[in-house]
Design a protein around this motif. Sequence first.
Motif, PDB file in Angstrom:
ATOM      1  N   UNK A 111       0.605  -1.295  -0.080  1.00 38.85           N
ATOM      2  CA  UNK A 111      -0.011  -0.010   0.084  1.00 38.85           C
ATOM      3  C   UNK A 111       0.721   1.344  -0.174  1.00 38.85           C
ATOM      4  N   UNK A 112       2.237   1.134  -0.303  1.00 41.30           N
ATOM      5  CA  UNK A 112       2.854   2.150  -0.156  1.00 41.30           C
ATOM      6  C   UNK A 112       3.452   2.602  -1.671  1.00 41.30           C
ATOM      7  N   UNK A 113       3.659   4.060  -1.668  1.00 43.29           N
ATOM      8  CA  UNK A 113       3.991   4.103  -3.048  1.00 43.29           C
ATOM      9  C   UNK A 113       5.528   4.254  -3.029  1.00 43.29           C
ATOM     10  N   UNK A 114       6.144   3.405  -3.952  1.00 38.24           N
ATOM     11  CA  UNK A 114       7.612   2.982  -3.968  1.00 38.24           C
ATOM     12  C   UNK A 114       8.325   4.222  -4.811  1.00 38.24           C
ATOM     13  N   UNK A 115       9.510   4.505  -4.473  1.00 40.24           N
ATOM     14  CA  UNK A 115      10.228   5.609  -5.051  1.00 40.24           C
ATOM     15  C   UNK A 115      10.541   5.277  -6.439  1.00 40.24           C
ATOM     16  N   UNK A 116      10.718   6.359  -7.118  1.00 34.18           N
ATOM     17  CA  UNK A 116      10.811   6.249  -8.821  1.00 34.18           C
ATOM     18  C   UNK A 116      12.020   5.257  -8.907  1.00 34.18           C
ATOM     19  N   UNK A 117      11.784   4.285 -10.115  1.00 35.02           N
ATOM     20  CA  UNK A 117      12.714   3.307 -10.444  1.00 35.02           C
ATOM     21  C   UNK A 117      14.241   3.797 -10.652  1.00 35.02           C
ATOM     22  N   UNK A 118      14.344   5.081 -11.104  1.00 35.47           N
ATOM     23  CA  UNK A 118      15.368   5.637 -11.899  1.00 35.47           C
ATOM     24  C   UNK A 118      16.200   5.988 -10.337  1.00 35.47           C
ATOM     25  N   UNK A 119      15.496   6.439  -9.257  1.00 32.47           N
ATOM     26  CA  UNK A 119      16.096   6.734  -7.821  1.00 32.47           C
ATOM     27  C   UNK A 119      16.773   5.324  -7.353  1.00 32.47           C
ATOM     28  N   UNK A 120      16.089   4.321  -7.557  1.00 27.41           N
ATOM     29  CA  UNK A 120      16.185   3.059  -6.743  1.00 27.41           C
ATOM     30  C   UNK A 120      17.306   2.304  -7.275  1.00 27.41           C
ATOM     31  N   UNK A 121      17.402   2.502  -8.984  1.00 27.19           N
ATOM     32  CA  UNK A 121      18.438   2.032  -9.843  1.00 27.19           C
ATOM     33  C   UNK A 121      19.631   2.736  -9.645  1.00 27.19           C
ATOM     34  N   UNK A 122      19.788   4.180  -9.368  1.00 26.13           N
ATOM     35  CA  UNK A 122      21.070   4.836  -9.113  1.00 26.13           C
ATOM     36  C   UNK A 122      21.435   4.807  -7.605  1.00 26.13           C
ATOM     37  N   UNK A 123      20.953   4.526  -6.695  1.00 29.18           N
ATOM     38  CA  UNK A 123      21.167   3.980  -5.496  1.00 29.18           C
ATOM     39  C   UNK A 123      21.983   2.616  -5.542  1.00 29.18           C
TER      40      UNK A 123
ATOM     41  N   UNK B 109      20.293  14.293  -1.142  1.00 26.60           N
ATOM     42  CA  UNK B 109      20.146  15.256  -2.257  1.00 26.60           C
ATOM     43  C   UNK B 109      18.725  15.242  -2.827  1.00 26.60           C
ATOM     44  N   UNK B 110      18.116  14.054  -3.078  1.00 25.81           N
ATOM     45  CA  UNK B 110      16.837  13.855  -3.647  1.00 25.81           C
ATOM     46  C   UNK B 110      15.792  14.085  -2.816  1.00 25.81           C
ATOM     47  N   UNK B 111      15.951  14.186  -1.659  1.00 24.75           N
ATOM     48  CA  UNK B 111      14.807  14.388  -0.614  1.00 24.75           C
ATOM     49  C   UNK B 111      13.973  13.191  -0.585  1.00 24.75           C
ATOM     50  N   UNK B 112      14.331  12.141  -0.661  1.00 21.77           N
ATOM     51  CA  UNK B 112      13.608  10.917  -0.613  1.00 21.77           C
ATOM     52  C   UNK B 112      13.216  10.625   0.678  1.00 21.77           C
TER      53      UNK B 112
END
Length: 204
Positions: free
Chosen positions: A55-67, A196-199
């Motif tokens: 039920x949670x919104x997952x962070x953008x794929x590009x952010x998860x990929x870069x991390x 930096x991305x405010x996640x």
Amino acid sequence: MDDGTAQRNRRVGVMGGTFDPIHHGHLVAASEVAGLFQLDEVIFVPTGEPWQKSGRKVSPAEDRYLMTVIATASNPRFSVSRVDIDRPGQTYTVDTLRDLRDASGAGTELFFITGADALAQIFSWRNAGELFELAHFIGCTRPGHTLSDPGFPDGGVSLVEVPALAISSTDIRRRQNDGEPVWYLVPDGVVQYISKRGLYRGAT
Ligand code: ATP
Ligand code: MG
């Protein structure tokens, strides 16, 4: 002793995850399994979007990929694949393994590394039967998670106890939201990327 002339299949670990964010629990598990199973490489595969996790919104794929790239960059045996984030729709492990098998060609053995929590639901995964033909499954036990065998095929699954790291992405998101430290739970570059991305502001 092996003189290095014998033909040996390439042994490749596949570590799928949401990686929101990737943390030292994931990295230790991959490293431990790589050592125990003599893996030549471990490929980290962040899941695609859009989808909801509990039920949670997952962070953008590009952010998860870069991390994931930042966290694995210093290890020559670790790499990151975009197969799941570039494939539209929800991620199914069978698609991940088919894509990686097709990309790696003959002579490669795949080892799918997953937490015992995820392994326990394996029979609810799509094409469960085919999964065991595509890869050997390695379930990592972690604090607070135990595994009851729901009837895995003989020899298809190995269980590995990884050094007890009670780290979860859920806890890291909560800490970040509550202003508590996340240093040393994730690699330094990931701490800096999150900020930096405010996640994870307003994360629950
Ligand atoms: P969340 O808290 O959002 O569920 P997570 O910490 O479980 O995140 P995932 O991206 O869901 O991270 O995990 C990817 C894979 O790594 C899963 O198979 C999970 O079981 C495993 N895993 C997660 N944390 C650890 C850990 N501390 N030790 C070993 N394996 C882990
Ligand atoms: Mg999880």
